[in-house]
Design a protein around this motif. Structure first.
Motif, mmCIF file in Angstrom:
data_model
loop_
_atom_site.group_PDB
_atom_site.id
_atom_site.type_symbol
_atom_site.label_atom_id
_atom_site.label_comp_id
_atom_site.label_asym_id
_atom_site.label_seq_id
_atom_site.Cartn_x
_atom_site.Cartn_y
_atom_site.Cartn_z
ATOM 1 N N SER A 152 72.149 -19.878 -50.372
ATOM 2 C CA SER A 152 71.681 -18.746 -49.555
ATOM 3 C C SER A 152 72.849 -18.016 -48.902
ATOM 4 C CB SER A 152 70.745 -19.264 -48.464
ATOM 5 O OG SER A 152 71.499 -20.028 -47.537
ATOM 6 N N PRO A 153 72.637 -16.760 -48.488
ATOM 7 C CA PRO A 153 73.696 -16.038 -47.767
ATOM 8 C C PRO A 153 74.088 -16.765 -46.480
ATOM 9 C CG PRO A 153 71.945 -14.540 -48.453
ATOM 10 C CD PRO A 153 71.471 -15.912 -48.776
ATOM 11 N N GLU A 154 73.133 -17.460 -45.838
ATOM 12 C CA GLU A 154 73.440 -18.205 -44.599
ATOM 13 C C GLU A 154 74.443 -19.317 -44.904
ATOM 14 O OE1 GLU A 154 70.098 -17.612 -45.578
ATOM 15 O OE2 GLU A 154 70.297 -15.792 -44.378
ATOM 16 N N VAL A 155 74.194 -20.031 -46.007
ATOM 17 C CA VAL A 155 75.125 -21.107 -46.391
ATOM 18 C C VAL A 155 76.501 -20.513 -46.690
ATOM 19 C CG1 VAL A 155 75.638 -22.865 -48.134
ATOM 20 C CG2 VAL A 155 73.323 -22.655 -47.248
ATOM 21 N N ALA A 156 76.502 -19.374 -47.390
ATOM 22 C CA ALA A 156 77.789 -18.731 -47.727
ATOM 23 C C ALA A 156 78.547 -18.377 -46.452
ATOM 24 C CB ALA A 156 77.542 -17.494 -48.581
ATOM 25 N N LYS A 157 77.825 -17.893 -45.455
ATOM 26 C CA LYS A 157 78.478 -17.521 -44.181
ATOM 27 C C LYS A 157 79.032 -18.762 -43.483
ATOM 28 C CE LYS A 157 75.850 -13.350 -43.314
ATOM 29 N NZ LYS A 157 74.489 -13.026 -42.927
ATOM 30 N N LYS A 158 78.239 -19.830 -43.485
ATOM 31 C CA LYS A 158 78.690 -21.075 -42.851
ATOM 32 C C LYS A 158 79.947 -21.610 -43.554
ATOM 33 C CE LYS A 158 75.377 -24.033 -41.210
ATOM 34 N NZ LYS A 158 74.428 -25.158 -41.297
ATOM 35 N N LEU A 159 79.917 -21.521 -44.869
ATOM 36 C CA LEU A 159 81.077 -21.979 -45.652
ATOM 37 C C LEU A 159 82.312 -21.150 -45.294
ATOM 38 C CD1 LEU A 159 82.381 -23.642 -47.927
ATOM 39 C CD2 LEU A 159 81.497 -21.968 -49.569
ATOM 40 N N ALA A 160 82.113 -19.839 -45.222
ATOM 41 C CA ALA A 160 83.242 -18.950 -44.901
ATOM 42 C C ALA A 160 83.840 -19.301 -43.538
ATOM 43 C CB ALA A 160 82.777 -17.494 -44.925
ATOM 44 N N THR A 161 82.977 -19.620 -42.582
ATOM 45 C CA THR A 161 83.469 -19.995 -41.248
ATOM 46 C C THR A 161 84.318 -21.262 -41.326
ATOM 47 O OG1 THR A 161 81.408 -19.118 -40.389
ATOM 48 C CG2 THR A 161 82.717 -20.453 -38.872
ATOM 49 N N ARG A 162 83.859 -22.223 -42.114
ATOM 50 C CA ARG A 162 84.606 -23.490 -42.218
ATOM 51 C C ARG A 162 85.945 -23.307 -42.922
ATOM 52 N NH1 ARG A 162 80.526 -28.433 -41.648
ATOM 53 N NH2 ARG A 162 82.349 -29.300 -40.661
ATOM 54 N N LEU A 163 85.994 -22.374 -43.863
ATOM 55 C CA LEU A 163 87.215 -22.231 -44.666
ATOM 56 C C LEU A 163 88.173 -21.173 -44.114
ATOM 57 C CD1 LEU A 163 85.848 -22.449 -48.341
ATOM 58 C CD2 LEU A 163 86.610 -24.291 -46.839
ATOM 59 N N LYS A 164 87.748 -20.519 -43.052
ATOM 60 C CA LYS A 164 88.552 -19.408 -42.515
ATOM 61 C C LYS A 164 90.004 -19.839 -42.266
ATOM 62 C CE LYS A 164 87.416 -15.253 -40.316
ATOM 63 N NZ LYS A 164 86.768 -14.764 -41.506
ATOM 64 N N GLY A 165 90.941 -19.003 -42.714
ATOM 65 C CA GLY A 165 92.356 -19.273 -42.440
ATOM 66 C C GLY A 165 93.009 -20.223 -43.429
ATOM 67 N N LEU A 166 92.215 -20.825 -44.306
ATOM 68 C CA LEU A 166 92.805 -21.734 -45.301
ATOM 69 C C LEU A 166 93.255 -20.944 -46.525
ATOM 70 C CD1 LEU A 166 90.584 -24.922 -45.844
ATOM 71 C CD2 LEU A 166 92.803 -24.768 -44.737
ATOM 72 N N LEU A 167 94.387 -21.329 -47.090
ATOM 73 C CA LEU A 167 94.838 -20.722 -48.340
ATOM 74 C C LEU A 167 93.991 -21.327 -49.468
ATOM 75 C CD1 LEU A 167 96.995 -19.028 -49.846
ATOM 76 C CD2 LEU A 167 98.430 -21.078 -49.889
ATOM 77 N N CYS A 168 92.892 -20.623 -49.795
ATOM 78 C CA CYS A 168 91.949 -21.252 -50.725
ATOM 79 C C CYS A 168 91.125 -20.202 -51.458
ATOM 80 C CB CYS A 168 90.998 -22.169 -49.965
ATOM 81 S SG CYS A 168 89.818 -21.303 -48.918
ATOM 82 N N HIS A 169 90.416 -20.631 -52.455
ATOM 83 C CA HIS A 169 89.345 -19.815 -52.988
ATOM 84 C C HIS A 169 88.215 -20.711 -53.466
ATOM 85 C CE1 HIS A 169 90.818 -20.729 -56.997
ATOM 86 N NE2 HIS A 169 89.808 -20.087 -57.516
ATOM 87 N N VAL A 170 87.064 -20.113 -53.676
ATOM 88 C CA VAL A 170 85.878 -20.881 -54.051
ATOM 89 C C VAL A 170 85.534 -20.585 -55.506
ATOM 90 C CG1 VAL A 170 83.391 -21.175 -53.633
ATOM 91 C CG2 VAL A 170 84.973 -20.961 -51.693
#
Ligand code: SAH
Ligand code: SF4
Length: 364
Positions: free
Chosen positions: A289-307
Motif C-alpha cells: 500500500s502507499p501507506e507502507v511505502a511511506k513508512k518504508l521511506a521514513t525508515r530508509l531516509k538518509g541512507l545511501l540505498c535503493h529499493v
C-alpha cells in the motif's frame, strides 16, 4: 574413499598438495590456470601437464561436485534452471538469466556493456546452502527447511558449470548473485571462500563489483562483511516496514529487528561508501500500500540505498498473491516521491519456477 573436490582447494592448499606429490610448485598455478582460465573440467584436458601428474589428479581429486539431474529452459528461452544432485543426495539449483533487450531490463541502462566485453548480460543465481533455516513463509527454499551448508567448492562449481557451458557459445558470465537456495550469511565462511576464489587474480578474476550477496538481514554478519571490505554488492531482504508485519512473514525478525538491520546497513555504508539494495517482494494486500511505502521511506531516509521491488513469485506453501502492475507502479512512485529510488524488477523464469524464492530443489 571420497575424493577431494578440486574447487575446494585454495591455491596455497593446492601448492602444499603438489609438494606432497613431489611436484614443482609452479604446477599449482598451471592447474589453477587450466581450471579457472581455460575452464577445463577434467584432468585429460590439462595437456600441458605430464601424464603422471594428470593420473595423480584423476586418482586423488574430484572435478565434478554434482550430477546434473535435470535442467529446464523458460518458454522465452532466456532463463535456464539446472537441478544438481550432490554426492550425498541433496539437491540444489542454480539459474542462468540472459538479459539482452534494454527495454526488458531497467538495469541495462546503467550497466551498459560489461567489462568482459559481452554485449548482453549473463547473470547467474547461485545457491549457498541446500535448503534454508530462515523459514521466510513466502519462499520455497524456506518452506523446504535446512539441509546443509555447501562447501566453498560446491558454490564455485555452480559458476564453473555455467561458465563452461557459456564458453561453448563464446559467451561469458557477466554477473553473479548469491540469491539461489540458502542464506549466504548463515554459511559465511564458505560463501566468502567461494567469492575470494572467484575473485582471485590468478584464478577466475571475476570482479567483486559484479557479485551481489543477498541476505535476510543477519546484522552481525553485515557488520563483519563491512569490516572485511570486499567490493561485493550487498542486498537486504526487507519486505516489511514494521516489526510485527515483518515477523509474520520472516521469523528472523524475532532475532534482528528492522532497526538492528538498518543500523548494520548504516555501519556498512559508512565503512564502504557503497549503496545498499533493499529487496521487497510485493504481496497483494500485505506490503504494497502507499501507506507502507511511506513508512518504508521514513525508515530508509538518509541512507545511501535503493529499493528493488519484485511482484511476489508464487510458491506452493504460501497463499499470498503478487501485486498487480498498476499498484506496483504506485508503490514505486510513492517511494520515489519521498526520495527513495525504486526499481520494479521483471519477473523471470516463472514458468519453470526459477524466479526469486521459487527454488526448492524439486523436479518442478
Ligand atoms: N537468503 C537470501 C538470498 C536468497 S533469496 C535472502 O533471503 O536474501 C533471494 C531473494 O528472493 C530474497 O530477496 C528473497 O526475499 C526473495 N524471495 C523469496 N521468496 C520470494 C518470492 N516468493 N517471490 C519473490 N521474491 C522472493
Ligand atoms: Fe532463506 Fe532467503 Fe528463502 Fe528467507 S528468502 S527462506 S532467507 S532463501
Amino acid at each position: 574413499m571420497t575424493l577431494m573436490l578440486i574447487y575446494d582447494l585454495s591455491l596455497p592448499t593446492l601448492e602444499t598438495l603438489l609438494q606432497e606429490w613431489d611436484e614443482p610448485a609452479y604446477r599449482a598455478k598451471q592447474i589453477w590456470q587450466g581450471l579457472y582460465h581455460h575452464l577445463y573440467s577434467s584432468p585429460e584436458q590439462f595437456t600441458n601437464l605430464p601424464k603422471s601428474l594428470r593420473e595423480k589428479m584423476t586418482q586423488n581429486l574430484a572435478f565434478s561436485a554434482f550430477k546434473v539431474k535435470t535442467y529446464l529452459d523458460s518458454s522465452d528461452g532466456f532463463t535456464r534452471k539446472t537441478l544438481f544432485e550432490l554426492p550425498d543426495g541433496n539437491l540444489i539449483e542454480a539459474v542462468l538469466m540472459r538479459y539482452g533487450d534494454p527495454a526488458d531490463d531497467p538495469q541495462m541502462a546503467t550497466s551498459a556493456t560489461n567489462r568482459r566485453g559481452a554485449k548482453n548480460r549473463r547473470t547467474l543465481c547461485i545457491s549457498t546452502q541446500a535448503g534454508c533455516a530462515m523459514g521466510c513463509v513466502f519462499c520455497a527454499t524456506g518452506q523446504l527447511g535446512y539441509k546443509r551448508n555447501l562447501s566453498s567448492g560446491e558454490i564455485v562449481a555452480q559458476v564453473m558449470y555455467y561458465a563452461q557451458m557459456l564458453k561453448q557459445q563464446d559467451e561469458v558470465v557477466s554477473n553473479i548473485v548469491f540469491m539461489g537456495m540458502g542464506e549466504p550469511f548463515h554459511n559465511y565462511d564458505n560463501t566468502m571462500g567461494a567469492i575470494d576464489r572467484l575473485n582471485d587474480a590468478d584464478g577466475y578474476k571475476f570482479g567483486a563489483r559484479r557479485l551481489t550477496i543477498s541476505t535476510v538481514g543477519l546484522a552481525p554478519q553485515i557488520r563483519r562483511f563491512a569490516d572485511e571490505g570486499r567490493q561485493v554488492n550487498l542486498a537486504i531482504s526487507l519486505h516489511a516496514a514494521d516489526d510485527d508485519e515483518r515477523l509474520a512473514i520472516m521469523p528472523v525478525n524475532k532475532r534482528y529487528k528492522i532497526d538492528d538491520v538498518i543500523a548494520a546497513c548504516k555501519y556498512y555504508i559508512e565503512k564502504t561508501h557503497r549503496r545498499v539494495t533493499f529487496e521487497w517482494a510485493l504481496i497483494s494486500g500485505v506490503n504494497d500500500s502507499p501507506e507502507v511505502a511511506k513508512k518504508l521511506a521514513t525508515r530508509l531516509k538518509g541512507l545511501l540505498c535503493h529499493v528493488n521491488a519484485i511482484p511476489l513469485n508464487p510458491t506452493q506453501g504460501y497463499s499470498g498473491e503478487a501485486t498487480d502492475r498498476q499498484r506496483a507502479a504506485q508503490f514505486k512512485e510513492t517511494l520515489e516521491a519521498a526520495g527513495i529510488p525504486c526499481t520494479i524488477r521483471m519477473r523471470r523464469g516463472i514458468d519453470i519456477a526459477a524466479g526469486c524464492g521459487q527454488l526448492a530443489g524439486a523436479n518442478s
